[in-house]
Design a protein around this motif. Structure first.
Motif, PDB file in Angstrom:
ATOM      1  N   GLY A  18       0.913  -1.246  -0.145  1.00 18.25           N
ATOM      2  CA  GLY A  18       0.022  -0.038   0.223  1.00 18.25           C
ATOM      3  C   GLY A  18       0.724   1.170   0.121  1.00 18.25           C
ATOM      4  O   GLY A  18       2.189   1.214  -0.340  1.00 18.25           O
ATOM      5  N   TYR A  19       0.265   2.423   0.284  1.00 19.26           N
ATOM      6  CA  TYR A  19       1.141   3.533   0.399  1.00 19.26           C
ATOM      7  C   TYR A  19       2.505   3.540   1.153  1.00 19.26           C
ATOM      8  O   TYR A  19       3.454   3.773   0.802  1.00 19.26           O
ATOM      9  N   GLY A  20       2.317   2.938   2.425  1.00 17.41           N
ATOM     10  CA  GLY A  20       3.266   2.798   3.271  1.00 17.41           C
ATOM     11  C   GLY A  20       4.244   1.622   2.872  1.00 17.41           C
ATOM     12  O   GLY A  20       5.626   2.156   2.623  1.00 17.41           O
ATOM     13  N   ASN A  61       3.238  -8.789  -1.322  1.00 21.18           N
ATOM     14  CA  ASN A  61       1.882  -8.152  -1.527  1.00 21.18           C
ATOM     15  C   ASN A  61       0.853  -9.339  -1.919  1.00 21.18           C
ATOM     16  O   ASN A  61       1.297 -10.101  -2.907  1.00 21.18           O
ATOM     17  N   LYS A  62      -0.311  -9.351  -1.545  1.00 21.97           N
ATOM     18  CA  LYS A  62      -1.368 -10.203  -1.992  1.00 21.97           C
ATOM     19  C   LYS A  62      -1.689 -10.254  -3.390  1.00 21.97           C
ATOM     20  O   LYS A  62      -1.840 -11.299  -4.139  1.00 21.97           O
ATOM     21  N   SER A  83      -5.650   3.428  -2.270  1.00 22.05           N
ATOM     22  CA  SER A  83      -7.003   3.264  -1.554  1.00 22.05           C
ATOM     23  C   SER A  83      -7.776   4.568  -1.492  1.00 22.05           C
ATOM     24  O   SER A  83      -9.102   4.417  -1.098  1.00 22.05           O
ATOM     25  N   THR A  84      -7.246   5.764  -1.735  1.00 21.07           N
ATOM     26  CA  THR A  84      -7.897   7.153  -1.555  1.00 21.07           C
ATOM     27  C   THR A  84      -8.710   7.131  -2.709  1.00 21.07           C
ATOM     28  O   THR A  84      -9.573   8.171  -3.135  1.00 21.07           O
ATOM     29  N   VAL A 135       0.193 -12.834   3.115  1.00 20.78           N
ATOM     30  CA  VAL A 135       0.745 -12.928   4.738  1.00 20.78           C
ATOM     31  C   VAL A 135      -0.321 -13.466   5.566  1.00 20.78           C
ATOM     32  O   VAL A 135      -1.510 -13.237   5.699  1.00 20.78           O
ATOM     33  N   LEU A 145       0.653  -3.456   6.370  1.00 19.54           N
ATOM     34  CA  LEU A 145      -0.552  -4.263   5.861  1.00 19.54           C
ATOM     35  C   LEU A 145      -1.859  -3.542   5.654  1.00 19.54           C
ATOM     36  O   LEU A 145      -2.819  -4.198   5.407  1.00 19.54           O
ATOM     37  N   GLY A 146      -1.924  -2.447   6.210  1.00 22.20           N
ATOM     38  CA  GLY A 146      -2.925  -1.377   5.867  1.00 22.20           C
ATOM     39  C   GLY A 146      -4.258  -1.627   6.881  1.00 22.20           C
ATOM     40  O   GLY A 146      -3.873  -2.314   7.834  1.00 22.20           O
ATOM     41  N   ILE A 175      -4.053  -9.138  11.239  1.00 20.06           N
ATOM     42  CA  ILE A 175      -2.868 -10.225  11.198  1.00 20.06           C
ATOM     43  C   ILE A 175      -1.728  -9.643  12.201  1.00 20.06           C
ATOM     44  O   ILE A 175      -1.067 -10.394  12.934  1.00 20.06           O
ATOM     45  N   ASP A 189      -1.393   2.531   8.159  1.00 20.19           N
ATOM     46  CA  ASP A 189      -2.710   2.438   9.005  1.00 20.19           C
ATOM     47  C   ASP A 189      -2.427   1.296  10.115  1.00 20.19           C
ATOM     48  O   ASP A 189      -3.248   1.084  11.087  1.00 20.19           O
ATOM     49  N   THR A 236      -4.025   8.113   7.786  1.00 19.59           N
ATOM     50  CA  THR A 236      -4.190   8.692   6.258  1.00 19.59           C
ATOM     51  C   THR A 236      -2.997   8.271   5.539  1.00 19.59           C
ATOM     52  O   THR A 236      -1.919   8.010   5.759  1.00 19.59           O
ATOM     53  N   ALA A 237      -3.271   8.387   4.203  1.00 25.19           N
ATOM     54  CA  ALA A 237      -2.315   8.035   3.132  1.00 25.19           C
ATOM     55  C   ALA A 237      -1.156   9.064   3.055  1.00 25.19           C
ATOM     56  O   ALA A 237      -0.091   8.863   3.162  1.00 25.19           O
ATOM     57  N   GLN A 238      -1.334  10.241   3.552  1.00 31.04           N
ATOM     58  CA  GLN A 238      -0.614  11.391   3.558  1.00 31.04           C
ATOM     59  C   GLN A 238       0.425  10.947   4.738  1.00 31.04           C
ATOM     60  O   GLN A 238       1.740  11.124   4.535  1.00 31.04           O
ATOM     61  N   LYS A 297      -7.182  18.647  -4.825  1.00 31.23           N
ATOM     62  CA  LYS A 297      -7.260  17.220  -4.439  1.00 31.23           C
ATOM     63  C   LYS A 297      -6.588  16.293  -5.644  1.00 31.23           C
ATOM     64  O   LYS A 297      -5.685  15.655  -5.699  1.00 31.23           O
TER      65      LYS A 297
HETATM   66  P1  FAD Z   1      -3.067   0.321   2.492  1.00 31.42           P
HETATM   67  O1  FAD Z   1      -3.466   1.272   1.606  1.00 31.42           O
HETATM   68  O2  FAD Z   1      -4.572  -0.377   3.133  1.00 31.42           O
HETATM   69  O3  FAD Z   1      -2.221  -1.135   1.728  1.00 31.42           O
HETATM   70  C1  FAD Z   1      -2.168  -2.239   2.251  1.00 31.42           C
HETATM   71  C2  FAD Z   1      -1.647  -3.173   1.264  1.00 31.42           C
HETATM   72  O4  FAD Z   1      -1.349  -4.424   2.103  1.00 31.42           O
HETATM   73  C3  FAD Z   1      -2.568  -3.571   0.100  1.00 31.42           C
HETATM   74  O5  FAD Z   1      -1.481  -3.542  -0.968  1.00 31.42           O
HETATM   75  C4  FAD Z   1      -3.027  -4.999   0.523  1.00 31.42           C
HETATM   76  O6  FAD Z   1      -3.222  -5.741  -0.702  1.00 31.42           O
HETATM   77  C5  FAD Z   1      -1.729  -5.483   1.001  1.00 31.42           C
HETATM   78  N1  FAD Z   1      -2.175  -6.631   2.036  1.00 31.42           N
HETATM   79  C6  FAD Z   1      -3.139  -6.591   3.076  1.00 31.42           C
HETATM   80  N2  FAD Z   1      -3.285  -7.605   3.692  1.00 31.42           N
HETATM   81  C7  FAD Z   1      -2.282  -8.531   2.986  1.00 31.42           C
HETATM   82  C8  FAD Z   1      -2.052  -9.808   3.513  1.00 31.42           C
HETATM   83  N3  FAD Z   1      -2.119 -10.446   4.541  1.00 31.42           N
HETATM   84  N4  FAD Z   1      -0.728 -10.144   2.747  1.00 31.42           N
HETATM   85  C9  FAD Z   1      -0.382  -9.618   1.679  1.00 31.42           C
HETATM   86  N5  FAD Z   1      -0.822  -8.194   1.435  1.00 31.42           N
HETATM   87  C10 FAD Z   1      -1.817  -7.681   2.151  1.00 31.42           C
HETATM   88  N6  FAD Z   1      -5.830   9.290   3.025  1.00 31.42           N
HETATM   89  C11 FAD Z   1      -5.679  10.382   2.836  1.00 31.42           C
HETATM   90  O7  FAD Z   1      -4.487  10.939   3.277  1.00 31.42           O
HETATM   91  N7  FAD Z   1      -6.282  11.166   1.844  1.00 31.42           N
HETATM   92  C12 FAD Z   1      -7.340  10.933   1.358  1.00 31.42           C
HETATM   93  O8  FAD Z   1      -7.769  11.649   0.322  1.00 31.42           O
HETATM   94  C13 FAD Z   1      -7.871   9.668   1.635  1.00 31.42           C
HETATM   95  N8  FAD Z   1      -9.038   8.932   1.188  1.00 31.42           N
HETATM   96  C14 FAD Z   1      -9.587   7.746   1.366  1.00 31.42           C
HETATM   97  C15 FAD Z   1     -10.546   7.534   0.761  1.00 31.42           C
HETATM   98  C16 FAD Z   1     -11.047   6.071   0.803  1.00 31.42           C
HETATM   99  C17 FAD Z   1     -12.265   5.834   0.167  1.00 31.42           C
HETATM  100  C18 FAD Z   1     -10.421   5.430   1.860  1.00 31.42           C
HETATM  101  C19 FAD Z   1     -10.863   3.932   2.374  1.00 31.42           C
HETATM  102  C20 FAD Z   1      -9.225   5.942   2.534  1.00 31.42           C
HETATM  103  C21 FAD Z   1      -8.662   7.090   2.371  1.00 31.42           C
HETATM  104  N9  FAD Z   1      -7.684   7.586   2.853  1.00 31.42           N
HETATM  105  C22 FAD Z   1      -7.296   8.855   2.797  1.00 31.42           C
HETATM  106  C23 FAD Z   1      -6.865   6.981   4.006  1.00 31.42           C
HETATM  107  C24 FAD Z   1      -5.880   5.922   3.147  1.00 31.42           C
HETATM  108  O9  FAD Z   1      -6.257   5.193   2.183  1.00 31.42           O
HETATM  109  C25 FAD Z   1      -5.277   5.045   4.208  1.00 31.42           C
HETATM  110  O10 FAD Z   1      -4.822   5.704   5.396  1.00 31.42           O
HETATM  111  C26 FAD Z   1      -4.022   4.117   3.519  1.00 31.42           C
HETATM  112  O11 FAD Z   1      -4.467   3.502   2.518  1.00 31.42           O
HETATM  113  C27 FAD Z   1      -3.209   3.528   4.530  1.00 31.42           C
HETATM  114  O12 FAD Z   1      -1.903   3.000   3.541  1.00 31.42           O
HETATM  115  P2  FAD Z   1      -1.345   1.576   4.123  1.00 31.42           P
HETATM  116  O13 FAD Z   1      -0.129   1.573   3.252  1.00 31.42           O
HETATM  117  O14 FAD Z   1      -1.047   1.691   5.634  1.00 31.42           O
HETATM  118  O15 FAD Z   1      -2.390   0.738   3.705  1.00 31.42           O
END
Ligand code: FAD
Ligand code: NAD
Length: 412
Positions: A19-21, A44-45, A52-53, A88, A114-115, A275, A307, A323-325, A386
């Motif tokens: 994901g973003y992180g 990654n899965k 996700s945004t 995972v 893992l988001g 997880i 997240d 947040t993604a930011q 945006k």
């Molecule tokens: P994620 O983006 O959730 O990525 C997790 C990754 O891990 C994915 O690729 C997934 O496939 C993978 N994964 C998960 N489980 C497993 C597993 N068991 N095995 C292997 N891979 C796995 N934030 C903002 O800052 N600005 C915005 O405008 C904004 N808009 C949003 C709009 C929506 C509709 C939503 C739902 C959220 C929004 N957010 C926004 C919040 C933002 O999307 C999250 O904070 C961000 O996605 C978190 O990033 P992450 O890398 O932690 O996880």
């Protein structure tokens, strides 16, 4: 037999989740590390990274999911980062191992990214009967489900109006952004399936006394007025108590009401991946309260990003919203700290979020936002901002070619 002598001595960094992180940690490590300083594995899965945004747009059907997802091999340099497509299952931090569906990996350093998952707070029937906007698969299913309800409506001798009732649980940022897209999508669906617009109901149900609790009241009013003018009906101060196969049960001022709806989308909260908790990390709603350098409080070799990480805003003594930011910024600190550890440097960087603001879309061409501390943006200006934010991310990920391929280039 060929033995990779350099490989044997190289420390191994395993990143879970693209994901973003996760993906930004991998991309930044490619810049931070010299060739052969470490072996980097990204797990990654799916074989794609997704934004996700943008998932609310995919769920409403206003943007195709192929625009939202990007092949992982287009983001990473394969000579520096090895990609493993697998799921995972568990992390065994005491053994420095990760269990995957189709194998396992050992590591010297681990990054958990893992988001998020939907948080249903134990509300009856939500897991079984409501949708959530959590990933490409769930977003695509919502879009298909709504299309099917509209397509079925005119094929039944006895018309079921609940097929045309859409309920969105929560008027946080996800709920508001999603109803903004739905309000634009519904007239297209009505035209496509020969359904009078007035037959369709879009409810947005929020337990707090206002939509977007904690956000600027003038911007909230702008958003609600705009969405109401497009036919969204808000039920504010109204708690979703149950979800059934027929719809939802809500309560306001001790009065209970049932809303019959074929589509219920729960957008009223998130938590970190299950997880993390199941692997024995100390968590609060799936999120690890990390140290200032983004490491797990009990493990020097495990970083948590995005997240799955909980960080406290010390000014108000409350967690920063996930947040993604913040995930993108954390990834940069995590990559630099990993490089320091690998070089044997002891002083690690402290992560401090540099919040640029918050901008929420209200459908194509409309948005609200606050940037640079207190500058409010409305309508087209906010919408343009945006898109600038989204395109900037793509630029960080893959430069100009990525922006041209996946960016939102129609600015007005
Ligand atoms: P994620 O983006 O959730 O990525 C997790 C990754 O891990 C994915 O690729 C997934 O496939 C993978 N994964 C998960 N489980 C497993 C597993 N068991 N095995 C292997 N891979 C796995 N934030 C903002 O800052 N600005 C915005 O405008 C904004 N808009 C949003 C709009 C929506 C509709 C939503 C739902 C959220 C929004 N957010 C926004 C919040 C933002 O999307 C999250 O904070 C961000 O996605 C978190 O990033 P992450 O890398 O932690 O996880
Ligand atoms: P959230 O927790 O921010 O909002 C959930 C909303 O649902 C709250 O307003 C809450 O009062 C309401 N709610 C909770 N239980 C309820 C119930 N039983 N009945 C009715 N309403 C109920 O969650 P979110 O909107 O999914 O956002 C998740 C994270 O993603 C947040 O950190 C948010 O800032 C971020 N996000 C940011 C943007 C953006 O910046 N444009 C867009 C989407 C999400």
């Amino acid at each position: 037999m060929k033995v990779d002598v350099i490989g044997l001595n190289k420390p191994k960094i395993v990143i879970l989740g693209a994901g973003y992180g996760g993906i930004m940690t991998a991309v930044r490590l490619e810049k931070e590390l010299k060739m052969d300083e470490a072996e980097v594995v990204l797990v990654n899965k799916h074989n794609y990274h997704y934004q996700s945004t943008w998932l609310h747009e995919n769920a409403a059907g206003t943007l195709h999911h192929d625009k939202t997802r990007i092949p992982i091999n287009d983001c990473i340099n394969k000579s520096k980062t090895k990609f493993v497509q697998d799921t995972v299952v568990e992390v065994k931090p005491d053994e420095k191992r990760v269990i995957l569906e189709n194998g396992e990996l050992s590591y010297d350093y681990l990054v958990v990214g893992l988001g998020f998952e939907s948080e249903t707070f134990g509300i009856k029937g939500l897991k079984e009967h409501a949708f959530s906007i959590s990933n490409i698969n769930t977003a695509r299913m919502i879009r298909e489900h709504i299309d099917y309800q509209f397509a079925t409506y005119n094929n039944e001798p006895e018309k079921k109006d609940e097929r045309l009732t859409l309920v969105v649980g929560g008027a946080g940022f996800t709920g508001i952004e999603f109803v903004g897209e739905l309000a634009n999508r519904v007239p297209q669906l009505c035209a496509e399936y020969d359904i009078p617009r007035e037959k369709v109901r879009i409810y947005c149900v929020e337990a707090a006394p206002t939509a977007l609790p904690g956000f600027d009241p003038e911007l909230v009013e702008y958003a609600m007025n705009l969405l109401e003018s497009k036919g969204v009906e808000f039920k504010i101060g109204t708690m979703i108590k149950e979800c059934t196969p027929e719809g939802i049960v809500v309560e306001k001022d001790e009065k209970v009401e049932e809303i019959k709806a074929a589509t219920v989308v729960w957008a009223a909260g998130v938590r970190g991946s299950g997880i993390v908790e199941e692997s024995g990390f100390e968590t609060m709603r799936g999120r690890v309260k990390v140290r200032k350098d983004m490491r797990d409080p009990n493990r020097d070799d495990v970083f948590i990003v995005g997240d799955c990480a909980l960080i406290i805003n010390e000014e108000i003594n409350r967690p920063y919203p996930p947040t993604a930011q913040i995930a993108i910024q954390q990834a940069q600190t995590v990559a630099r700290n990993l490089a320091s550890l690998i070089r044997g440097e002891e002083a690690l960087e402290t992560f401090t979020p540099d919040l640029k603001g918050t901008v929420a879309s209200l459908g194509e061409g409309e948005a609200i936002g606050v940037i640079m501390g207190d500058k409010k943006l409305f309508g087209k200006t906010a919408s343009m901002m945006k898109k600038v934010i989204d395109n900037r991310y793509l630029y960080l990920l893959g430069g100009v070619p990525m922006v041209l391929k996946k960016g939102k280039l129609k600015m007005f």
